[in-house]
Design an enzyme around this catalytic site. Structure first.
Site, PDB file in Angstrom:
ATOM      1  N   ASP A 189      32.803 -20.985  54.426  1.00 54.75           N
ATOM      2  CA  ASP A 189      31.728 -21.814  53.857  1.00 54.75           C
ATOM      3  C   ASP A 189      31.963 -23.305  54.093  1.00 54.75           C
ATOM      4  O   ASP A 189      31.840 -24.113  53.162  1.00 54.75           O
ATOM      5  CB  ASP A 189      31.601 -21.577  52.330  1.00 54.75           C
ATOM      6  CG  ASP A 189      31.664 -20.116  51.935  1.00 54.75           C
ATOM      7  OD1 ASP A 189      31.271 -19.262  52.742  1.00 54.75           O
ATOM      8  OD2 ASP A 189      32.132 -19.844  50.809  1.00 54.75           O
ATOM      9  N   GLU A 243      21.782 -16.398  51.311  1.00 56.27           N
ATOM     10  CA  GLU A 243      22.568 -17.443  50.622  1.00 56.27           C
ATOM     11  C   GLU A 243      22.846 -18.573  51.611  1.00 56.27           C
ATOM     12  O   GLU A 243      22.291 -18.612  52.710  1.00 56.27           O
ATOM     13  CB  GLU A 243      23.891 -16.843  50.113  1.00 56.27           C
ATOM     14  CG  GLU A 243      24.723 -16.230  51.245  1.00 56.27           C
ATOM     15  CD  GLU A 243      25.824 -15.290  50.785  1.00 56.27           C
ATOM     16  OE1 GLU A 243      25.888 -14.955  49.602  1.00 56.27           O
ATOM     17  OE2 GLU A 243      26.604 -14.875  51.659  1.00 56.27           O
TER      18      GLU A 243
END
Ligand code: FUB
Length: 327
Positions: free
Chosen positions: A38, A209
């Protein structure tokens, strides 16, 4: 001079030129060692920064490291810039940093606790520091967003300043995305011009997401991750709109696995180098043959646009990107 001698001279000169040319320095992929996912990329002054999730089982996700570089090739690790010790309400699953500078201070938005319902404590928080490398301390003593709105799990936030000085947060897991307007001191959210506080902008049924937004040539690019993060098909798609609140219509995939290079390429961020208008995609991926969901590594490749402003599919590489010192 005879032709044979001329040719020999030319050959010698080009051999000397090749010997003189310094090899082009490249980052290689991954750009630094370790299991990091991420990645949030930022540029502060003349330094590139990456703030990733530490990719471990949730109970062991107790702190964040950061990485800095003058040129995208040489990276320095800054250990534990924010950890559970500074966040009284969090106990696990520190995820997905979003780091911005505002009025000379650095704000580190994060997700914590992986809440499964409104009854649990956790969600999206924000920490602050005087330097990009921290140490960061929790700003509010509580989450900034701690409930599900429009079905969106409060995780995976991205923070974005619009041209008029308004700050927005785009976030959401569980296949729903919201945009909110942040208060000027980042202590909470406030209604947008139409009175909405939590505006759903889920761009497509494929949305999962990992939201991100940037502005280019007057248009808002919204990017997000699709597929399951633990598997090979994790990927990134995008849409374009005239406003940060949309409406967004999915255009197509930008980033995905390449069976010759790596799998599970997703949850990314973007760097724009204005000096030569080059764009980079910073993302995580899983090395070939690895099946541990947490074996995610941070990589950088170039991102290109066509003449209409569409993003071309990214070619993921082992070589990474050339050195790009900031001027
Ligand atoms: O790293 C934890 C979670 O995995 C992120 O929040 C998701 O986006 C996925 O990348």
């Amino acid at each position: 001079m005879r032709l044979g001698k001329v040719m020999a001279g030319v050959a010698l000169m080009s051999a000397m030129a090749m010997a003189d040319a310094s090899p082009v320095e490249r980052s290689g992929n991954p750009v630094f060692p370790g299991w990091y996912a991420d990645p949030e990329a930022a540029v502060f002054d003349k330094t590139y920064w990456i703030y990733p999730t530490t990719s471990r089982p949730y109970a062991q996700q107790t702190g964040f490291d950061a990485f800095s570089s003058p040129d995208l090739v040489h990276w320095t690790r800054h250990a534990n810039v924010l950890s559970l010790q500074s966040i009284s309400w969090a106990s696990k699953a520190l995820w997905a940093p979003a780091v911005v500078r505002k009025d000379g201070r650095y704000y580190f938005f994060f997700s914590a606790n992986d809440i499964q319902s409104d009854a649990e404590v956790g969600g999206i928080g924000v920490a602050v520091a005087d330097r990009p490398q921290g140490p960061y301390r929790d700003l509010l003593g509580k989450p900034l967003i701690d409930k599900f709105h429009n079905g969106a799990q409060p995780i995976d936030q991205f923070v974005f300043e619009d041209d008029d000085g308004s700050w927005y947060m785009i976030y959401g897991g569980w296949k729903h995305a919201n945009i909110v307007k942040l208060k000027d001191d980042f202590s909470g959210v406030e209604p947008m011009a139409d009175g909405t506080v939590f505006k759903e902008i889920t761009p497509a049924p494929e949305y999962v997401e990992g939201s991100l937004m940037f502005k280019r040539e007057g248009r808002y690019y919204y990017m997000w991750s699709e597929g399951g993060w633990g598997g090979p098909h994790y990927s990134v798609a995008y849409a374009i709109a005239d406003r940060p609140t949309g409406p967004f219509k999915r255009i197509g995939k930008v980033l995905q696995q390449d069976p010759a290079i790596a799998t599970g390429a997703g949850h990314h961020s973007v760097i724009h180098a204005p000096d030569d208008d080059s764009w980079y995609i910073v993302y995580h991926r899983r090395p070939l043959g690895e099946t541990d969901p947490n074996h995610r590594v941070t990589s950088i490749d170039r991102m290109y646009f066509d003449a209409q402003g569409h993003i071309l599919p990214v070619k993921i590489t082992h070589e990474g990107v050339e050195a790009h010192p900031l001027r």
